[in-house]
Design an enzyme around this catalytic site. Structure first.
Site, PDB file in Angstrom:
ATOM      1  N   PHE A  33       0.869  -1.186   0.000  1.00 15.93           N
ATOM      2  CA  PHE A  33       0.000   0.000   0.000  1.00 15.93           C
ATOM      3  C   PHE A  33       0.902   1.231   0.000  1.00 15.93           C
ATOM      4  O   PHE A  33       1.664   1.458   0.937  1.00 15.93           O
ATOM      5  CB  PHE A  33      -0.940   0.063   1.205  1.00 15.93           C
ATOM      6  CG  PHE A  33      -1.835   1.278   1.124  1.00 15.93           C
ATOM      7  CD1 PHE A  33      -3.002   1.241   0.389  1.00 15.93           C
ATOM      8  CD2 PHE A  33      -1.461   2.476   1.724  1.00 15.93           C
ATOM      9  CE1 PHE A  33      -3.802   2.384   0.256  1.00 15.93           C
ATOM     10  CE2 PHE A  33      -2.252   3.617   1.600  1.00 15.93           C
ATOM     11  CZ  PHE A  33      -3.424   3.568   0.865  1.00 15.93           C
ATOM     12  N   ASP A  71       9.391   2.914   1.956  1.00 11.47           N
ATOM     13  CA  ASP A  71       8.183   3.656   2.318  1.00 11.47           C
ATOM     14  C   ASP A  71       7.956   3.484   3.821  1.00 11.47           C
ATOM     15  O   ASP A  71       7.430   2.464   4.265  1.00 11.47           O
ATOM     16  CB  ASP A  71       6.978   3.138   1.517  1.00 11.47           C
ATOM     17  CG  ASP A  71       5.704   3.938   1.832  1.00 11.47           C
ATOM     18  OD1 ASP A  71       5.679   4.637   2.858  1.00 11.47           O
ATOM     19  OD2 ASP A  71       4.733   3.824   1.055  1.00 11.47           O
ATOM     20  N   LYS A 118       2.531  10.959   7.208  1.00  8.34           N
ATOM     21  CA  LYS A 118       1.709  10.689   8.392  1.00  8.34           C
ATOM     22  C   LYS A 118       2.203  11.411   9.652  1.00  8.34           C
ATOM     23  O   LYS A 118       1.926  12.586   9.802  1.00  8.34           O
ATOM     24  CB  LYS A 118       1.561   9.176   8.566  1.00  8.34           C
ATOM     25  CG  LYS A 118       0.693   8.579   7.433  1.00  8.34           C
ATOM     26  CD  LYS A 118       0.016   7.284   7.792  1.00  8.34           C
ATOM     27  CE  LYS A 118      -1.060   6.946   6.770  1.00  8.34           C
ATOM     28  NZ  LYS A 118      -0.690   5.920   5.806  1.00  8.34           N
TER      29      LYS A 118
END
Ligand SMILES: *Cc1c(COP(=O)(O)O)cnc(C)c1O
Length: 407
Positions: free
Chosen positions: A145, A230, A259
């Protein structure tokens, strides 16, 4: 099921009526929050064990981050990158130091950081490695993802994320996650990068086998390929270290961050790397109006300052041991498997017992906020401000839910 009273029902009905249905939220309407606790519009309190998918690593409205952002709000919020401002330099210096890298390329959302990483890797491939024009390939993992843009969903293996969004961006090779030999086989002279999550978040907090990351690092070194990590969900303290790659002493060529970098207040993302890679980008070739804005940098600077002490990472490691020890007690009692690292856990519930969605709804009734990932899995990612007692409260609630359904 939750019995709604007062404003909850009314606001859910309104929201469902006037917003696109690209999410299926749990039936709770947050109104206020502080630390690890959320209060809904009807005054009920919930322990937040999702923390906005790690965007709230430091809890809701951490006073140091709020103070930094409020101070900045009263001075300067936006310049665009047409002009310099006094927050970007200090933010990039501190973030670079935290990551042990020369340069920061600031963006806003995680998906933009991923897109930036892909563009940088391709350009590096053509200009430094010497890959023939338009032939660059990037190796990615099954179950990944990395966000929701066209290029990113082009190499998703989740049919929901991908179906009817074609035609897809070419140039990606998908290999099984955790299989270094498959990465080796997928690399050829056109390969510019391997893009991986050091722990796959959305897939259900999937930790790769020991040695995987270091083997991929060795392969990338041997074949002149960039390793792009990531760390948007895994990074910035979540797993008990600043970066999840540290668990295998691996340093990627590019970190993708997002985030938690915005302190739970504003979206802040970044690509962090050395001159040898990021110097391929020149003025006009990439950017964002809001990327690196003063407010974002003030939030990011506060976050990086907090992580620089190492306290948060230690806390995540120690409390994570406790969380995982408590969750392991449930294996065989309605739980099939528990995975994860630090304050991050994927819990597979016995599919005969209930779905992850049903478990999340039952936990909501118990005053605990979690979210399912896929099928019968739920994810626990409390903010790092959570206490040992609060972890017990969450795990006890899960145990109650499971025993109720087993009966
Ligand atoms: C959330 C996430 C993204 C995308 O971030 P957005 O800010 O939602 O665009 C990318 N990669 C990983 C690993 C993520 O968890």
């Amino acid at each position: 099921m939750t019995v709604h009273t007062g404003r909850t029902d009314e606001l859910i009905t309104l929201t469902e009526r006037v917003t696109a249905h690209n999410y299926h939220p749990l039936p709770v309407v947050a109104a206020e929050a502080e630390g690890a606790w959320v209060t809904d519009v009807d005054g009920r309190r919930y322990l937040d064990c999702l923390a906005a998918y790690s965007a709230l690593n430091f809890g809701h409205r951490h006073p140091d981050i709020v103070a930094a952002v409020r101070e900045q709000l009263d001075r300067l919020t936006l310049t665009s990158r047409a002009f310099h401002h006094d927050q970007l330099g200090p933010f990039a210096r501190e973030l670079g130091e935290l990551a042990g890298k020369d340069l920061v390329l600031p963006m806003n959302t995680g998906a933009e950081a991923v897109e930036t990483g892909l563009k940088v890797a391709r350009k590096w491939g053509y200009e430094v490695k010497g890959v023939p024009e338009d032939r660059a390939t990037i190796v990615v993992a099954e179950g990944n993802f990395h966000g929701r843009t066209i290029s990113v969903v082009s190499f998703s293996t989740d049919p929901e994320a991908r179906t009817h969004f074609g035609p897809y961006t070419p140039g990606f090779r998908v290999v099984p996650y955790g299989d270094a030999a498959a990465v080796a086989d997928a690399i050829d002279d056109t390969t510019v990068a391997v893009l991986i999550e050091p722990i796959q978040g959305e897939a259900g907090v999937v930790v790769p086998p020991d040695g995987y990351l270091s083997k991929v690092r060795q392969l990338c070194d041997a074949r002149n390929v960039l390793l792009v990590a990531d760390e948007i969900q895994s990074g910035l303290g979540r797993t008990g270290t600043t970066f999840a790659c540290e668990h295998e002493n691996v340093v990627p060529d590019l970190y993708l961050l997002g985030k938690a970098l915005g302190g739970g207040i504003v979206p802040v993302s970044a690509v962090v790397g050395d001159h040898a890679v990021l110097d391929v980008i020149h003025p006009g070739e990439h950017g964002s109006t809001f990327g690196g804005n003063p407010l974002a940098c003030a939030a990011g600077l506060a976050v990086v300052g907090m992580l620089a002490t190492g306290t948060w990472q230690r806390r995540a490691a120690e409390l994570g041991e406790h969380l995982h020890a408590r969750l392991r007690e449930l294996v065989g009692h309605g739980v099939v498997a528990v995975r994860g690292r630090g304050l991050w856990a994927g819990v597979d519930i016995d599919p005969d017992l209930m779905t992850g969605r049903a478990a999340s709804e039952a936990l909501l009734d118990e005053g605990v906020l979690v979210k399912d990932t896929h099928g019968s899995s739920i994810r626990l990612a409390p903010p790092l401000v959570v206490s040992r007692d609060e972890i017990d409260l969450a795990v006890d609630a899960l145990a109650r839910v499971l025993s109720r359904h087993a009966a």
